[in-house]
Structures are given as C-alpha cells and as structure tokens.
Write an enzyme that holds these catalytic residues in place. Sequence first.
Site, mmCIF file in Angstrom:
data_model
loop_
_atom_site.group_PDB
_atom_site.id
_atom_site.type_symbol
_atom_site.label_atom_id
_atom_site.label_comp_id
_atom_site.label_asym_id
_atom_site.label_seq_id
_atom_site.Cartn_x
_atom_site.Cartn_y
_atom_site.Cartn_z
ATOM 1 N N ALA A 9 -28.073 -4.596 2.650
ATOM 2 C CA ALA A 9 -27.479 -3.429 3.320
ATOM 3 C C ALA A 9 -27.082 -3.769 4.757
ATOM 4 O O ALA A 9 -26.052 -3.294 5.254
ATOM 5 C CB ALA A 9 -28.449 -2.254 3.307
ATOM 6 N N GLY A 12 -23.917 -5.639 4.476
ATOM 7 C CA GLY A 12 -22.942 -4.776 3.807
ATOM 8 C C GLY A 12 -22.394 -3.698 4.719
ATOM 9 O O GLY A 12 -21.209 -3.361 4.659
ATOM 10 N N ASP A 13 -23.238 -3.163 5.579
ATOM 11 C CA ASP A 13 -22.797 -2.153 6.539
ATOM 12 C C ASP A 13 -21.726 -2.735 7.454
ATOM 13 O O ASP A 13 -20.680 -2.122 7.680
ATOM 14 C CB ASP A 13 -23.996 -1.667 7.346
ATOM 15 C CG ASP A 13 -23.626 -0.599 8.365
ATOM 16 O OD1 ASP A 13 -22.942 0.372 7.988
ATOM 17 O OD2 ASP A 13 -24.037 -0.727 9.532
ATOM 18 N N ALA A 14 -21.968 -3.935 7.956
ATOM 19 C CA ALA A 14 -21.003 -4.588 8.857
ATOM 20 C C ALA A 14 -19.709 -4.936 8.122
ATOM 21 O O ALA A 14 -18.611 -4.725 8.649
ATOM 22 C CB ALA A 14 -21.620 -5.846 9.457
ATOM 23 N N GLU A 17 -17.783 -1.689 7.431
ATOM 24 C CA GLU A 17 -17.263 -1.172 8.707
ATOM 25 C C GLU A 17 -16.002 -1.929 9.114
ATOM 26 O O GLU A 17 -15.017 -1.330 9.555
ATOM 27 C CB GLU A 17 -18.331 -1.303 9.800
ATOM 28 C CG GLU A 17 -17.876 -0.873 11.175
ATOM 29 C CD GLU A 17 -18.112 0.584 11.484
ATOM 30 O OE1 GLU A 17 -17.363 1.127 12.327
ATOM 31 O OE2 GLU A 17 -19.025 1.188 10.903
#
Length: 123
Positions: A9, A12-14, A17
């Site tokens: 995560a 994955g968030d980066a 984004e």
Amino acid sequence: MNFNGLTLAYIGDASYELLVREYLLRKGLTKVDNLHKEAIKYTSAEGQEKAFNFIESSLSEEEISIFKRGRNSKSERKARNASLATYKRATGFESLMGYLHLSDNIERINELFIMIIDGFENA
C-alpha cells in the site's frame, strides 16, 4: 513478491497518486489549487474506494487476493475523514496498485487506470 499488504500500500499510494497527477496535467489543469482539489477526488480514501469499485469486476483472483491482503492488514494508523471500512478498502486498493507497480505490470496498471477514469467521468 513477499511484501506485506501495508508495504504494498505504501508504494501503491505513491504510484496511483503519480498516475492521477499526470492525468490531471495532461487534461490541461495547471493551477496548483485546482490540481489539488481535483486530485483529492481520486486519491482520498473515498476516491480510492470508488476507484476499486470501478475495477473490482475486472480483477483476477490473484488481484483480488492482493487487495484482500491489504484490506485485512492490521495498521497502527487510524482512519481520518473516512469510515474504517472505507479506509480498509482504500488500503486494499493501494496494495493492489503497489503489487502491480513492483511487478512492473505497467500494461495492467494502465488498463485499470483507464477503467477508473471512465468510471469517474461517467459517475
């Protein structure tokens, strides 16, 4: 790949984004305030939960398994501005994106991102 759900995560968030920011720039937005307001629609916990809902029916069993690994992870962080269920689904979505990113599966990321954008634009 043996990373836990929260580690997936994190990346994955980066990765997600960056996809959203590039999409908004290519769409013609240039003012930072507008970019930020638009990006939040896609990248907040609620936005990520929506993104997952747009792609869920197209995911393989392996991708669903990765999502569940992230969703079911025990986190020290508390959900802010979102329900716990929404936060967990968003974490699962980020885990899936992180897994695909670390697997260098750019083609699949792009396929899913197109579905996500179509979902947001037609919602």
